[in-house]
Design an enzyme around this catalytic site. Structure first.
Site, PDB file in Angstrom:
ATOM      1  N   GLY A 152       2.995  68.993  -0.723  1.00 45.79           N
ATOM      2  CA  GLY A 152       2.555  67.607  -0.756  1.00 45.79           C
ATOM      3  C   GLY A 152       1.046  67.494  -0.832  1.00 45.79           C
ATOM      4  O   GLY A 152       0.319  68.495  -0.781  1.00 45.79           O
ATOM      5  N   TYR A 153       0.563  66.268  -0.945  1.00 48.25           N
ATOM      6  CA  TYR A 153      -0.880  66.072  -1.056  1.00 48.25           C
ATOM      7  C   TYR A 153      -1.602  66.515   0.217  1.00 48.25           C
ATOM      8  O   TYR A 153      -2.604  67.227   0.152  1.00 48.25           O
ATOM      9  CB  TYR A 153      -1.192  64.600  -1.330  1.00 48.25           C
ATOM     10  CG  TYR A 153      -0.818  64.130  -2.713  1.00 48.25           C
ATOM     11  CD1 TYR A 153      -0.896  64.980  -3.813  1.00 48.25           C
ATOM     12  CD2 TYR A 153      -0.397  62.824  -2.929  1.00 48.25           C
ATOM     13  CE1 TYR A 153      -0.547  64.542  -5.082  1.00 48.25           C
ATOM     14  CE2 TYR A 153      -0.056  62.371  -4.193  1.00 48.25           C
ATOM     15  CZ  TYR A 153      -0.136  63.231  -5.261  1.00 48.25           C
ATOM     16  OH  TYR A 153       0.201  62.797  -6.516  1.00 48.25           O
ATOM     17  N   CYS A 160      -3.607  57.581   8.590  1.00 44.30           N
ATOM     18  CA  CYS A 160      -4.936  57.494   7.971  1.00 44.30           C
ATOM     19  C   CYS A 160      -5.549  56.110   8.175  1.00 44.30           C
ATOM     20  O   CYS A 160      -6.738  55.993   8.505  1.00 44.30           O
ATOM     21  CB  CYS A 160      -4.854  57.850   6.491  1.00 44.30           C
ATOM     22  SG  CYS A 160      -3.551  57.007   5.577  1.00 44.30           S
ATOM     23  N   ASN A 209      -8.643  59.446   2.907  1.00 45.03           N
ATOM     24  CA  ASN A 209      -7.373  59.411   3.639  1.00 45.03           C
ATOM     25  C   ASN A 209      -6.686  60.771   3.716  1.00 45.03           C
ATOM     26  O   ASN A 209      -5.917  61.035   4.652  1.00 45.03           O
ATOM     27  CB  ASN A 209      -6.406  58.402   3.008  1.00 45.03           C
ATOM     28  CG  ASN A 209      -6.120  58.685   1.553  1.00 45.03           C
ATOM     29  OD1 ASN A 209      -7.000  58.544   0.702  1.00 45.03           O
ATOM     30  ND2 ASN A 209      -4.898  59.103   1.256  1.00 45.03           N
TER      31      ASN A 209
END
Length: 345
Positions: free
Chosen positions: A11-12, A147, A312
């Site tokens: 994932g990011y 975030c 974020n």
């Protein structure tokens, strides 16, 4: 040197965490997991890591013991397997929401499911070193932060802990990476590009963290929270309209924030009277772990506007996790997080 594994590294946030840990001088990344990309090289998913690692993704079932386990799974996955994960590592940092809230009754309300391991909630320390540094030092388990929540929290903490605020209205503008790498109709390029889309005008789940950390009334917190998606990839900008009990002069605001943040390595006070970067701006924070905080007084109105900006994926996720890890192991807090961001970008 410790051995670390990242569960959910495709994932990011997981990819950003891998990028940081590969360059960390006291960490060896021994394993990364992904069910979707098992067998593939990490750089197949994270092309920025070409020539930086030959690690391949493995399945979760192949997870091996390590010193530190970083969990970058979607919400509600870690809570179901925490007993299993705890047998694999002495220390865990979880980036999801599964252990952020101390009260198990908050999970049905904000995350629409009962927590299957409520006895574990008290074992996790909320991963904001600026607020919980002493508890994190030597801790075995730390949670991640929302975030939007961490940007807002760092904006408001100095005021709320002094009892200066009567009520606050917060608007957070967020980039597309906040939604993760799983595509959906709202993230389709023709629908997402260039938007200023009201995403959650009310009821955003990160409000639960703010209620907890700012010690607000659960039913009537006096904190009104809205989220708007905008046409950027990285970044969150929290604009907080604080209605004060008493008027505050600008010099009082400076003094208040400097008392709390002058010694913080990743909180910068941004307030200039000239130039184009007079207030915090997410764009120049891309890839950095800073939270920039600024303000503007509204003379005679008992209103203070506090503005906070972060990347974020960094201060809102992976960077904060590495900062937390550094505190847990007793290392210099800035280790592996010295990158200042880019300009122009």
């Amino acid at each position: 040197m410790i051995r670390a594994a990242i569960v959910g590294a495709s994932g990011y946030a997981g990819g950003e965490l891998l990028r940081l840990l590969l360059a960390h001088p006291r960490v060896e990344v021994t394993q990364i997991t992904s069910e979707t990309y098992a067998g593939q090289y990490a750089y197949f998913v994270h092309p920025n890591l070409r020539a930086h690692t030959r690690l391949r993704f493995t399945r979760l079932a192949e997870l091996a013991p390590c010193d530190l386990l970083c969990l970058a799974l979607p919400h509600s996955h870690a809570m179901d397997r925490i007993e299993e994960f705890a047998t694999q590592a002495e220390r865990i940092v979880d980036l999801s929401a599964d252990f952020r809230l101390r009260d198990p009754t908050d999970y049905p309300r904000w995350y629409e499911r009962e927590h299957p391991a409520p006895e574990w909630l008290a074992r996790f320390v909320y991963g904001v070193p600026e607020l919980h540094r002493e508890k994190l030092a030597g801790a075995q388990y730390a949670s991640g932060t929302g975030c939007n929540a961490v940007a807002t929290l760092l904006a408001l903490w100095p005021l709320y802990r002094r009892g200066l605020v009567r009520e606050t209205v917060v608007e957070v503008k967020v980039g597309s990476s906040e939604g993760g790498n799983k595509p959906n109709p709202a993230s389709h390029h023709p629908e997402r590009d260039g938007v200023v889309r009201s995403y959650m005008p009310t009821g955003h789940r990160h409000l639960a963290e703010l209620i907890q950390e700012l010690n607000l009334d659960r039913e009537h917190p006096g904190l009104h929270y809205s989220i708007t998606s905008v046409g950027i990839v990285r970044g969150a900008l929290a604009t907080c309209h604080c209605l004060l009990h008493e008027e505050m002069e600008e010099r009082e605001v400076w003094r208040t924030y400097r008392e709390d943040y002058d010694d913080e390595p990743f909180v910068r006070l941004v307030r200039s009277r000239r130039g184009i970067h007079r207030y915090p701006e997410p764009k120049i924070l891309a890839g950095s772990n800073y939270c920039d905080v600024g303000f503007a007084t509204d003379e005679g109105q008992r209103r203070l506007v506090v503005i906070a900006a972060i990347d974020n994926l960094m201060k809102g996720a992976a960077g904060s996790a590495v900062q937390t890890m550094n505190v847990m192991f007793g290392w210099p807090e800035t280790l592996g997080l010295e990158f200042p961001g880019l300009h122009p970008i």
